[in-house]
Scaffold this motif. Structure first.
Motif, mmCIF file in Angstrom:
data_model
loop_
_atom_site.group_PDB
_atom_site.id
_atom_site.type_symbol
_atom_site.label_atom_id
_atom_site.label_comp_id
_atom_site.label_asym_id
_atom_site.label_seq_id
_atom_site.Cartn_x
_atom_site.Cartn_y
_atom_site.Cartn_z
ATOM 1 N N LEU A 1 0.750 -1.172 -0.215
ATOM 2 C CA LEU A 1 -0.005 0.038 -0.076
ATOM 3 C C LEU A 1 0.975 1.052 0.219
ATOM 4 O O LEU A 1 2.008 1.332 0.731
ATOM 5 C CB LEU A 1 -0.764 -0.121 1.178
ATOM 6 C CG LEU A 1 -2.039 1.108 1.337
ATOM 7 C CD1 LEU A 1 -3.177 0.472 0.579
ATOM 8 C CD2 LEU A 1 -2.409 1.503 2.701
ATOM 9 N N THR B 1 -2.451 8.615 7.573
ATOM 10 C CA THR B 1 -1.651 7.601 8.719
ATOM 11 C C THR B 1 -0.805 8.019 9.536
ATOM 12 O O THR B 1 -0.430 7.550 10.673
ATOM 13 C CB THR B 1 -1.306 6.202 7.866
ATOM 14 O OG1 THR B 1 -2.316 5.632 7.221
ATOM 15 C CG2 THR B 1 -0.775 5.408 8.990
ATOM 16 N N ASP C 1 4.107 -3.711 14.419
ATOM 17 C CA ASP C 1 3.684 -3.014 13.444
ATOM 18 C C ASP C 1 2.975 -4.273 12.500
ATOM 19 O O ASP C 1 3.607 -4.793 11.913
ATOM 20 C CB ASP C 1 4.422 -2.284 12.503
ATOM 21 C CG ASP C 1 3.985 -1.598 11.315
ATOM 22 O OD1 ASP C 1 2.712 -1.840 11.133
ATOM 23 O OD2 ASP C 1 4.438 -0.977 10.503
ATOM 24 N N ALA D 1 6.051 1.672 6.667
ATOM 25 C CA ALA D 1 5.722 3.121 6.820
ATOM 26 C C ALA D 1 5.790 3.355 8.468
ATOM 27 O O ALA D 1 6.572 4.230 8.996
ATOM 28 C CB ALA D 1 4.818 3.612 6.015
HETATM 29 N N1 GLN Z 1 1.149 -0.313 7.353
HETATM 30 C C1 GLN Z 1 0.881 0.230 5.943
HETATM 31 C C2 GLN Z 1 0.705 1.572 5.870
HETATM 32 O O1 GLN Z 1 -0.213 2.175 6.607
HETATM 33 C C3 GLN Z 1 0.395 -0.952 4.988
HETATM 34 C C4 GLN Z 1 -1.112 -0.962 5.540
HETATM 35 C C5 GLN Z 1 -1.876 -1.975 4.761
HETATM 36 O O2 GLN Z 1 -1.195 -2.973 3.573
HETATM 37 N N2 GLN Z 1 -3.273 -2.241 4.768
HETATM 38 O O3 GLN Z 1 1.139 2.103 4.801
#
Ligand code: GLN
Length: 303
Positions: free
Chosen positions: A93, A99, A132, A139
């Motif tokens: 992603l 985020t 995480d 990220a």
């Molecule tokens: N943790 C990663 C982000 O926030 C990917 C999140 C996901 O793949 N749903 O970018």
């Protein structure tokens, strides 16, 4: 054909607009910067340059790819997150600015023991172990490791290809201590002999219902990994797994932080409350004022 840079960008932007690209002007400039290895200041300094035939051609090739609705970040291979560079490709992603708010909240909790200025004690204040979960590009975890030396971060994801990207990003940001675990949610963290526990479990899991994904922009729908988006029928599948599984992997007083969709606050709070294992379940908004984050603390054992 040779063209003044300014004119080249104007033509590029128009082609992107015609293709329905939302930030046509920004992207037209970004692609020029990428091609020339310039930042935005450098671009201004070269504003009067005349671009030669081969440069114009190379630029219009990039514009054509973006006009085909390939995400800008898949063309440049980069996205900035928390002011740090992250490599991205179609296996992860693309990190979203939305985020960043959750990462800032986690940093406040680690550094000050508060959450948006309010006391929110937990074991995290002394530093600690962070997971995480569904890390994608890494990220969240890598920015936490980079921006708080107190935190020992493990990034996990089901996708080996995503973990490869995340590993590269840790190296890119000089985060040598970050660990990586291939895992289907908590599977790799429990075993007969070890049950790995953390002070903070943070996650931006897939949370979009498939019916909604169909209506998203082509950049997302056709180019971002479905497994990073698809949260099952009602979008809540991963929150169910987290609500049920996280408590066994949380130390005393540990905190859970989840990114959610703007309409999922009540449902996710209810899922967490329903387990009877969490306390102090609160919702937080993003910069645009939309519901974006749920925070909860592991409830003390009642016996
Ligand atoms: N943790 C990663 C982000 O926030 C990917 C999140 C996901 O793949 N749903 O970018």
């Amino acid at each position: 054909m040779s063209l003044p840079l300014k004119e080249l960008i104007n033509i590029g932007a128009q082609q992107l607009r015609d293709a329905g690209v939302a930030d046509a002007d920004i992207d037209a400039k970004e692609l020029l910067c990428y091609m020339q290895g310039l930042d935005r200041v450098g671009l201004m300094l070269h504003w009067q340059d005349v671009m030669q035939d081969n440069q114009c051609e190379a630029y219009f090739d990039l514009i054509a790819r973006r006009a085909a609705r390939i995400p800008l970040q898949h063309i440049t291979g980069r996205q900035e997150f928390m002011g740090l560079p992250f490599d991205v490709n179609d296996k992860v992603l693309i990190p979203r600015q939305d985020t960043e708010t959750m990462v800032e909240d986690a940093l406040e909790l680690a550094e000050k023991g508060t959450l948006r200025g309010q006391e929110y004690s937990g074991s995290l204040r002394k530093g600690g172990d962070v997971l995480d979960l569904c890390c994608g590009s890494g990220a969240i975890g890598i920015s936490l490791a980079k921006l708080s030396s107190k935190l020992h971060v493990t990034c996990s994801d089901l996708s080996r290809e995503a973990l490869e990207v995340a590993r590269r990003n840790a190296a890119l940001n000089g985060c040598k201590g970050v660990k990586f675990t291939e895992s289907d949610m908590f599977a790799a963290f429990k075993g007969k002999l070890v049950n790995k526990k953390f002070d903070l479990i943070i996650s931006n899991p897939p949370y979009i219902p498939p019916a909604v994904i169909e209506g998203l922009e082509p950049e997302v729908r056709d180019h971002e990994p479905m497994m990073a988006l698809d949260g099952g029928e009602d979008g809540l599948d991963f929150y169910r797994v987290i609500a049920a599984g996280a408590p066994d992997h949380m130390k005393k007083g540990a905190v859970l932080m989840l990114e959610i969709g703007h309409d999922q606050r009540a449902a996710v709070k209810e899922l967490l409350r329903g387990t009877g294992r969490f306390d102090r379940i609160i919702g937080l908004t993003d910069l645009a004022g939309r519901d974006r984050i749920i925070v909860a603390q592991l409830a003390p054992k009642t016996k």
